[in-house]
Design an enzyme around this catalytic site. Structure first.
Site, mmCIF file in Angstrom:
data_model
loop_
_atom_site.group_PDB
_atom_site.id
_atom_site.type_symbol
_atom_site.label_atom_id
_atom_site.label_comp_id
_atom_site.label_asym_id
_atom_site.label_seq_id
_atom_site.Cartn_x
_atom_site.Cartn_y
_atom_site.Cartn_z
ATOM 1 N N TRP A 183 91.054 100.113 -49.390
ATOM 2 C CA TRP A 183 89.649 99.832 -49.103
ATOM 3 C C TRP A 183 88.813 100.424 -50.234
ATOM 4 C CZ3 TRP A 183 85.486 103.266 -48.436
ATOM 5 C CH2 TRP A 183 84.272 102.631 -48.177
ATOM 6 N N HIS A 262 83.450 96.546 -39.203
ATOM 7 C CA HIS A 262 83.130 95.895 -40.473
ATOM 8 C C HIS A 262 82.752 94.428 -40.372
ATOM 9 C CE1 HIS A 262 85.410 99.118 -43.003
ATOM 10 N NE2 HIS A 262 84.463 99.614 -42.235
ATOM 11 N N HIS A 286 91.909 99.039 -37.882
ATOM 12 C CA HIS A 286 91.212 100.317 -37.774
ATOM 13 C C HIS A 286 90.349 100.221 -36.533
ATOM 14 C CE1 HIS A 286 91.251 102.064 -42.136
ATOM 15 N NE2 HIS A 286 92.424 102.154 -41.520
ATOM 16 N N ASP A 327 89.854 105.054 -36.952
ATOM 17 C CA ASP A 327 89.038 105.343 -38.140
ATOM 18 C C ASP A 327 87.593 105.596 -37.735
ATOM 19 O OD1 ASP A 327 87.924 105.604 -40.606
ATOM 20 O OD2 ASP A 327 88.027 103.483 -41.143
HETATM 21 C C1 RNT Z 1 85.181 102.631 -44.604
HETATM 22 C C2 RNT Z 1 86.527 102.123 -44.207
HETATM 23 C C3 RNT Z 1 87.678 102.982 -44.577
HETATM 24 C C4 RNT Z 1 87.390 104.465 -44.438
HETATM 25 C C5 RNT Z 1 88.599 105.350 -44.527
HETATM 26 C C6 RNT Z 1 88.218 106.764 -44.757
HETATM 27 O O1 RNT Z 1 84.148 101.915 -44.079
HETATM 28 O O2 RNT Z 1 86.548 101.874 -42.842
HETATM 29 O O3 RNT Z 1 88.791 102.619 -43.877
HETATM 30 O O4 RNT Z 1 86.736 104.748 -43.234
HETATM 31 O O5 RNT Z 1 89.465 104.867 -45.449
HETATM 32 ZN ZN ZN Z 2 88.338 101.482 -41.836
#
Ligand code: RNT
Ligand code: ZN
Length: 418
Positions: A183, A262, A286, A327
């Site tokens: 990411w 997201h 996540h 997450d």
């Molecule tokens: C960020 C993403 C990512 C992070 C982690 C720390 O918006 O969700 O996955 O939260 O990698």
């Molecule tokens: Zn994430």
């Protein structure tokens, strides 16, 4: 008769075997993200604030400042949560010491910098997932893998390759699949002149990272999309279409990862799970809680969390096709509690899903009236009694019994940190 036995009988009338649900849930690994404990800071940089499209807010006392503190806090969470756990590490949690040659930058990290984490996982029977850290670093210009600057891009590609090698090491040492998630927060605050260039560079950079040799049976590289982030409101390089297309076109070495924080607010990941599983043999998640513009609040037992769990169960995702990770990061409340609430809630959501009778026949018979009645009635079955039994058989505290331990830990351990 015990409350559990009574509940078991009630569920049996609905055609649900509670013992089986409990046994199934015990076999499902969920990755616990290490970054809730220290506000996503890690140990490799002397930074005071996060940067790169990701942000924590709050300054509740007790943040873990060292690997030892973070490990102690994780141990607390492991004790307070039922179920099978994996650890989820970010590259910025590398541990440098005199024995392993001291600090190196992210393009030079090696498996040896994660040896202490391997020992930690081995001692607790945990597998481990991994993430390259493409944020909070001076080499973010502010872009990383999509930067027009070749030197920047090269640095981050080398970081990605180093992380593939570390993921392979984690998988081999722990004898457990390692999900490695890519990411980046690459994006722009305002309207770009060129939307294509960064995406083509991002694509080629991921190609280069994944050209590093690894065993796809052991290491599962993922690409995670995002809709926007703080400071990158106008454009995200790794958008949903970009990431999904990348995974689809490279399905011999990469899988898609959906973070339910997201997407646009009326989109739901629960519905996207079966859509993706119709094409991808494996996907990663996540699990988080989006709220307005933030994607990372503590997971609650809310409708969408339950619906995500329901889809994982219905789609057969508990047999390994869906890689589950949490997450979120909240720095405004007790961090051990934040971790525990979210982990226990996702366990609850999965148990609820496993205790839900399969009502596919009613749908196929177009019997929407009865389907509605049943779907509503299962909501008041004695779930809490089965949950309590699950916690007991896992040797974990039941609801109402764990928060006192967190308060003691706070008074004895966390209060001493500043
Ligand atoms: C960020 C993403 C990512 C992070 C982690 C720390 O918006 O969700 O996955 O939260 O990698
Ligand atoms: Zn994430």
């Amino acid at each position: 008769m015990s409350r559990y036995l009574e509940a078991k009988e009630i569920y049996a009338k609905w055609g649900v075997d509670t013992d089986k649900a409990i046994e199934t849930l015990k076999s499902v690994p969920v990755a616990l993200h290490c970054w809730q404990g220290d506000d996503v800071r890690g140990f490799d940089q002397k930074v005071d604030a996060l940067s790169g499209g990701i942000q924590t807010t709050g300054n509740y006392p007790g943040r873990a400042r060292t690997p030892e503190e973070l490990m102690a806090d994780i141990d607390m969470v492991l004790k307070l949560c039922p179920g099978t756990k994996k650890l989820n590490l970010h590259a910025c949690y590398a541990i440098f010491d005199d024995e392993n040659g001291g600090w190196v930058d992210r393009d030079k990290i090696e498996p040896k910098h994660f040896k202490k984490w391997v020992d930690f996982c081995k001692a607790r029977g945990l597998g481990c997932d991994f993430n390259p850290t493409f944020f909070s670093h001076p080499k973010c210009d502010p872009l990383t893998l999509s930067s027009p600057n070749e030197e920047t891009r090269k640095f981050w590609i080398e970081h990605g390759k180093a992380c593939i090698r570390i993921s392979q090491y984690l998988a081999e040492e722990l004898n457990c699949e390692c999900v490695m998630n890519i990411w980046t927060g690459d994006g722009f605050k305002d309207i770009p002149a060129d939307r294509m260039g960064p995406r083509v560079r991002y694509k080629e950079a991921i190609d280069e990272i994944l050209s590093e040799p690894f065993d796809f049976n052991k290491v599962k590289p993922c690409v995670e999309s995002k809709v926007f982030g703080i400071g990158v409101e106008a454009y995200t390089v790794g958008s949903a279409e970009f990431s999904l297309s990348y995974a689809a076109m490279n399905n011999d070495k990469c899988i898609p990862l959906m973070d339910n924080g997201h997407y646009h607010p009326t989109e739901v990941v629960s519905d996207k799970i079966p859509a993706l599983l119709a094409f991808f043999p494996e996907i990663a998640l996540h699990v988080t809680r989006p709220i307005r513009w933030d994607s990372d609040h503590v997971v609650l037992l809310d409708d969408e969390t339950k619906e995500i769990a329901k889809e994982i169960v219905r789609c057969g995702g508990l047999r390994g096709s869906v890689k589950i990770a949490l997450d979120y990061f909240d720095a405004s409340i007790n961090r051990v509690s934040a971790w525990t609430v979210g982990f226990r809630n996702f366990q609850k959501a999965m148990l609820m899903a496993l205790l839900t009778p399969d009502m596919t026949d009613l749908q196929n018979a177009n019997n929407w009236t009865e389907l509605m009645v049943k779907q509503e009635e299962v909501k008041t079955l004695p779930f809490g009694d089965v949950w309590a039994e699950y916690c007991k058989t896992c040797g974990a505290p039941v609801d109402g019994e764990w928060f006192g331990k967190v308060k003691e830990y706070e008074a004895e351990i966390l209060k001493e940190r500043n």
